[in-house]
Design a protein around this motif. Sequence first.
Motif, PDB file in Angstrom:
ATOM      1  N   GLU A  19       0.841  -1.192   0.000  1.00  8.66           N
ATOM      2  CA  GLU A  19       0.000   0.000   0.000  1.00  8.66           C
ATOM      3  C   GLU A  19       0.878   1.243   0.000  1.00  8.66           C
ATOM      4  OE1 GLU A  19      -3.915  -1.889   2.227  1.00  8.66           O
ATOM      5  OE2 GLU A  19      -2.874  -0.176   3.101  1.00  8.66           O
ATOM      6  N   LYS A  20       0.262   2.352  -0.376  1.00 14.07           N
ATOM      7  CA  LYS A  20       0.986   3.627  -0.369  1.00 14.07           C
ATOM      8  C   LYS A  20       1.587   3.879   1.006  1.00 14.07           C
ATOM      9  CE  LYS A  20      -2.077   6.553  -1.770  1.00 14.07           C
ATOM     10  NZ  LYS A  20      -2.693   7.843  -2.195  1.00 14.07           N
ATOM     11  N   SER A  33       8.239   4.783   1.740  1.00 20.46           N
ATOM     12  CA  SER A  33       7.193   5.765   1.384  1.00 20.46           C
ATOM     13  C   SER A  33       6.691   5.520  -0.026  1.00 20.46           C
ATOM     14  CB  SER A  33       7.731   7.194   1.500  1.00 20.46           C
ATOM     15  OG  SER A  33       8.202   7.435   2.801  1.00 20.46           O
ATOM     16  N   LEU A  34       6.295   4.290  -0.268  1.00 22.70           N
ATOM     17  CA  LEU A  34       5.901   3.891  -1.618  1.00 22.70           C
ATOM     18  C   LEU A  34       4.793   4.768  -2.171  1.00 22.70           C
ATOM     19  CD1 LEU A  34       6.039   0.012  -1.246  1.00 22.70           C
ATOM     20  CD2 LEU A  34       7.500   1.435  -2.691  1.00 22.70           C
ATOM     21  N   GLU A  35       4.923   5.038  -3.458  1.00 22.63           N
ATOM     22  CA  GLU A  35       3.921   5.823  -4.178  1.00 22.63           C
ATOM     23  C   GLU A  35       3.330   4.959  -5.283  1.00 22.63           C
ATOM     24  OE1 GLU A  35       6.079   9.163  -5.649  1.00 22.63           O
ATOM     25  OE2 GLU A  35       6.543   9.956  -3.648  1.00 22.63           O
ATOM     26  N   LEU A  36       2.161   5.373  -5.758  1.00 19.05           N
ATOM     27  CA  LEU A  36       1.506   4.601  -6.828  1.00 19.05           C
ATOM     28  C   LEU A  36       2.429   4.477  -8.040  1.00 19.05           C
ATOM     29  CD1 LEU A  36      -2.146   6.026  -6.701  1.00 19.05           C
ATOM     30  CD2 LEU A  36      -1.279   3.904  -5.699  1.00 19.05           C
ATOM     31  N   THR A  47       3.389  -3.939  -7.071  1.00 20.24           N
ATOM     32  CA  THR A  47       2.141  -3.210  -7.263  1.00 20.24           C
ATOM     33  C   THR A  47       1.852  -2.421  -6.002  1.00 20.24           C
ATOM     34  OG1 THR A  47       1.280  -4.959  -8.702  1.00 20.24           O
ATOM     35  CG2 THR A  47      -0.316  -3.379  -7.814  1.00 20.24           C
ATOM     36  N   VAL A  48       1.698  -1.115  -6.155  1.00 24.52           N
ATOM     37  CA  VAL A  48       1.383  -0.257  -5.013  1.00 24.52           C
ATOM     38  C   VAL A  48      -0.068   0.189  -5.149  1.00 24.52           C
ATOM     39  CG1 VAL A  48       1.985   1.828  -3.746  1.00 24.52           C
ATOM     40  CG2 VAL A  48       3.767   0.532  -4.927  1.00 24.52           C
ATOM     41  N   THR A  49      -0.839  -0.077  -4.100  1.00 21.76           N
ATOM     42  CA  THR A  49      -2.278   0.246  -4.162  1.00 21.76           C
ATOM     43  C   THR A  49      -2.638   1.368  -3.193  1.00 21.76           C
ATOM     44  OG1 THR A  49      -2.831  -1.383  -2.483  1.00 21.76           O
ATOM     45  CG2 THR A  49      -2.826  -2.118  -4.774  1.00 21.76           C
TER      46      THR A  49
END
Lengths: 111, 115
Positions: free
Chosen positions: B14-15, B80-83, B113-115
């Motif tokens: 996830e984000k 800090s994952l982003e889409l 895959t970032v949701t």
Amino acid sequence: QQPVQSPQAVILREGEDAVINCSSSKALYSVHWYRQKHGEAPVFLMILLKGGEQKGHEKISASFNEKKQQSSLYLTASQLSYSGTYFCGTEIDTNAGKSTFGDGTTLTVKP
Amino acid sequence: AAGVIQSPRHLIKEKRETATLKCYPIPRHDTVYWYQQGPGQDPQFLISFYEKMQSDKGSIPDRFSAQQFSDYHSELNMSSLELGDSALYFCASSAGQGLWDYEQYFGPGTRLTVT
């Protein structure tokens, strides 16, 4: 904005030299060079950072002219294995994490 | 013959979460490269390591870091994952560094895959 590569295609005999140019309309932070062979993924060759860097070894080298916003890749005494498509990727912002690729230059080395 | 191994093959996050991708190079290969390929995009060179030291740094965001360990495996840490980080991440290894005509051998990739 996409960098412009020239020439679009080069045909050489083994042992000849080639120069591939990459120009940008924007100020550049870095230039990446890749080589891609047919049916394979592009392979990273080298990166040059702003500051007028020159890199490479006796057979391949590249220069980065920050003022002219261009880079050139020099191939010396070409071999058959040099054949492929050469791409430059340009990065205008050090933190953007994205570079933009040119259309590529197809190099064919013949015996 | 042994190839480059990447794990996991698929990852969903996830984000704002963090992710760690692992790469195990071909035995006796001392150089590792990381690439990111977004949907419909060209692969982007991120970073490379030679003999456990960073050798080249490409289009890698500050939120990402990587290292190569004593057994030559490498890990790409993404925070800090982003889409927009959703992509296929390739690792490649080679038996030498600094000589452009060393072949790079690619792993199968990790699809993040970032949701």
